[in-house]
Structure formats: structure tokens, C-alpha cells
Design an enzyme around this catalytic site. Structure first.
Site, mmCIF file in Angstrom:
data_model
loop_
_atom_site.group_PDB
_atom_site.id
_atom_site.type_symbol
_atom_site.label_atom_id
_atom_site.label_comp_id
_atom_site.label_asym_id
_atom_site.label_seq_id
_atom_site.Cartn_x
_atom_site.Cartn_y
_atom_site.Cartn_z
ATOM 1 N N LYS A 160 0.844 -1.185 0.000
ATOM 2 C CA LYS A 160 0.000 0.000 0.000
ATOM 3 C C LYS A 160 0.886 1.244 0.000
ATOM 4 O O LYS A 160 2.083 1.142 0.129
ATOM 5 C CB LYS A 160 -0.898 0.005 1.254
ATOM 6 C CG LYS A 160 -1.965 -1.091 1.203
ATOM 7 C CD LYS A 160 -2.875 -1.060 2.418
ATOM 8 C CE LYS A 160 -3.400 0.293 2.774
ATOM 9 N NZ LYS A 160 -4.094 0.980 1.650
ATOM 10 N N ARG A 183 0.555 4.089 -2.363
ATOM 11 C CA ARG A 183 0.656 4.942 -3.558
ATOM 12 C C ARG A 183 0.229 6.368 -3.216
ATOM 13 O O ARG A 183 0.793 7.330 -3.728
ATOM 14 C CB ARG A 183 -0.231 4.365 -4.673
ATOM 15 C CG ARG A 183 -0.298 5.210 -5.930
ATOM 16 C CD ARG A 183 -1.562 4.932 -6.723
ATOM 17 N NE ARG A 183 -2.761 4.997 -5.896
ATOM 18 C CZ ARG A 183 -3.333 6.119 -5.486
ATOM 19 N NH1 ARG A 183 -2.841 7.278 -5.830
ATOM 20 N NH2 ARG A 183 -4.423 6.098 -4.718
ATOM 21 N N GLU A 223 -3.039 4.374 7.567
ATOM 22 C CA GLU A 223 -3.798 3.187 7.142
ATOM 23 C C GLU A 223 -3.382 1.965 7.956
ATOM 24 O O GLU A 223 -4.219 1.136 8.324
ATOM 25 C CB GLU A 223 -3.599 2.942 5.649
ATOM 26 C CG GLU A 223 -4.326 3.972 4.789
ATOM 27 C CD GLU A 223 -4.033 3.858 3.302
ATOM 28 O OE1 GLU A 223 -4.874 4.297 2.509
ATOM 29 O OE2 GLU A 223 -2.959 3.348 2.943
HETATM 30 C C1 5RP Z 1 -3.056 5.034 -0.349
HETATM 31 C C2 5RP Z 1 -3.250 3.584 -0.613
HETATM 32 C C3 5RP Z 1 -4.399 3.203 -1.477
HETATM 33 O O1 5RP Z 1 -5.287 2.452 -0.700
HETATM 34 C C4 5RP Z 1 -3.910 2.395 -2.651
HETATM 35 O O2 5RP Z 1 -2.946 3.164 -3.345
HETATM 36 C C5 5RP Z 1 -5.049 2.028 -3.597
HETATM 37 O O3 5RP Z 1 -5.567 3.171 -4.224
HETATM 38 P P1 5RP Z 1 -6.627 3.076 -5.395
HETATM 39 O O4 5RP Z 1 -7.857 2.461 -4.806
HETATM 40 O O5 5RP Z 1 -6.824 4.504 -5.832
HETATM 41 O O6 5RP Z 1 -6.053 2.228 -6.497
HETATM 42 O O7 5RP Z 1 -2.534 2.727 -0.136
HETATM 43 O O8 5RP Z 1 -1.900 5.264 0.385
#
Ligand code: 5RP
Length: 228
Positions: A96, A98, A105
Site C-alpha cells: 500500500k 501509492r 492506514e
Molecule cells: C493510499 C493507498 C491506497 O489504498 C492504494 O494506493 C489504492 O488506491 P486506489 O484504490 O486509488 O487504487 O494505499 O496510500
């Protein structure tokens, strides 16, 4: 890819929320769909629950949908958390971060009795291999970079978009994106990264596989995966 897989996953997760629950709200585009549906349920059915957002983004979006919010101070134990992921392996280990929200989280995931991960099919992989985001205390940036390099990564400081210089997280820290290639032992790597002074959290989530349910949204319907 159309929005349907993410919408289907998010809506299925929203159907699992019940009256009176404390619900962790993750960050990202797939959780947005869960929040959208939860907003409809609040307006249409009078559903009553409290959301615990993991980022400014999640809080702003949740308020738009009329979701009442609180923090982990008020709710150190949560009934459920709904969150997205960048990669999921067959053992339900995750990458996780991104969106640079993985520190909060992970706190919310840890506090939740049950964790629902909502993804589209592109996120499911045999072996985790995406760059691992690592949230770093700015004071310790050089030392943490050196230690991560010794673990086999080539850390890259995440740069802002429409903002010059590094991304500054909701917690005031920097992000190093660390490409380790295929990750053979995610649990060991998470432990090794966590042991570096100045690391706040990394985006590997390997400790929660037993309480995770993954909802993989498809063009029509969903596939639900769990180890329990
Ligand atoms: C943010 C995260 C998001 O949950 C992960 O990047 C998924 O994002 P998306 O649902 O837009 O693909 O870890 O830090």
C-alpha cells in the site's frame, strides 16, 4: 480499465457496514466508491455509523457524503476498516502507500477487528513486486536511504505534483519509494525496514492476513477472497 470493477468492489464493501459500527476509511479511488455508497445508505436507509478517516483526502470525501467522523482517540478499536491496495498476493500480503497514506492506514488496519480490502483485478499478483513506499522522518532521510540501499533497494524520494520538491505526508514526513524487485519474503522485509531508526512505516502489510477479506471487483460482480 473502466470504473466498474472499483465501483463493484467498493459497493460490496459498503454493504457490509452495519448500524452502530466504527469504520476505518482508507484512502484512494476504490474506497471513494465505498464512501459514495455509504453516503447513499445514510441518506436512503438512515444507516448510522462513525468513520475514522486515514487521510485529509478521506476525511474531505467522507464529509461530502455526510459520513460522521471521529479519530482513533475516540475509537481505539474498530469494527471494520475498508481500504484499497496497490498489490495483493495469494497469502493476502499487501503493498500500500501509492497515496502516501499507509502510516495512518496501518494504524487503522491494526485497530480493526476485520479489514476489507477493495481492489480491481490488476492489483492481484503472484508475487509482490511494486516499489515499497517508506515514510521517513525528514531529519533521518540520508541515513534511512543508506540502510534501505543495504537491504537491496534504490530508494527514490517521492516528488510532489503541482508542488516543487518532495511530497510531505499528512504527518509531515517524506516518502522513499523502494524498488526491491520480486519480494520473496515480504514479512522479513517488512520487519527489516521497520527496524531502521527514522522509518515511520512502510507500505508492506503482512501481519493482518488472517483478518483481511479481499474484494476483487470485476466488470460484473465481485470475487471475495479470505483465509478465514
Ligand atoms: C493510499 C493507498 C491506497 O489504498 C492504494 O494506493 C489504492 O488506491 P486506489 O484504490 O486509488 O487504487 O494505499 O496510500
Amino acid at each position: 480499465m473502466t470504473a466498474e470493477p472499483k465501483r463493484n468492489a467498493g459497493y460490496r464493501a459498503a454493504a457490509m457496514v452495519e448500524d452502530g459500527m466504527a469504520v476505518g476509511l482508507g484512502t484512494g479511488s476504490t474506497v471513494f466508491f465505498a464512501m459514495e455508497r455509504l453516503g447513499e445508505r445514510i441518506a436512503g436507509e438512515g444507516l448510522s455509523f462513525t468513520g475514522i478517516p486515514t487521510s485529509y483526502q478521506a476525511a474531505i470525501r467522507a464529509r461530502r457524503y455526510g459520513i460522521p467522523l471521529a479519530g482513533l482517540d475516540e475509537y481505539p478499536e474498530l469494527d471494520v476498516a475498508i481500504d484499497g491496495a496497490d498489490q495483493v498476493d495469494p497469502a493476502l500480503n499487501l503493498i500500500k502507500g501509492r497515496g502516501a497514506a499507509h502510516l495512518r492506514e496501518k494504524c487503522v488496519c491494526d485497530a480493526a477487528r476485520e479489514v476489507i480490502i477493495v481492489v480491481d483485478p490488476s492489483k492481484t499478483v503472484d508475487t509482490l513486486s511494486a516499489p515499497v513506499p517508506v515514510e521517513v522522518l525528514p531529519f533521518a532521510l540520508a541515513g534511512v536511504s543508506r540502510r534501505l540501499s543495504l537491504l537491496g533497494a534504490a530508494p527514490v524520494l517521492r516528488e510532489g505534483v503541482k508542488k516543487d520538491g518532495p511530497v510531505v505526508t499528512d504527518n509531515g514526513n517524506f516518502i522513499l519509494d523502494c524498488d526491491f524487485g520480486a519480494i520473496g519474503e515480504p514479512e522479513g522485509l517488512e520487519t527489516a525496514i521497520a527496524a531502521i531508526p527514522g522509518v515511520l512505516e512502510c507500505g508492506l502489510f503482512t501481519a493482518y492476513t488472517e483478518k483481511i477479506t479481499v474484494i476483487v471487483g470485476e466488470k460484473i460482480g465481485c470475487r471475495v477472497v479470505s483465509l478465514h
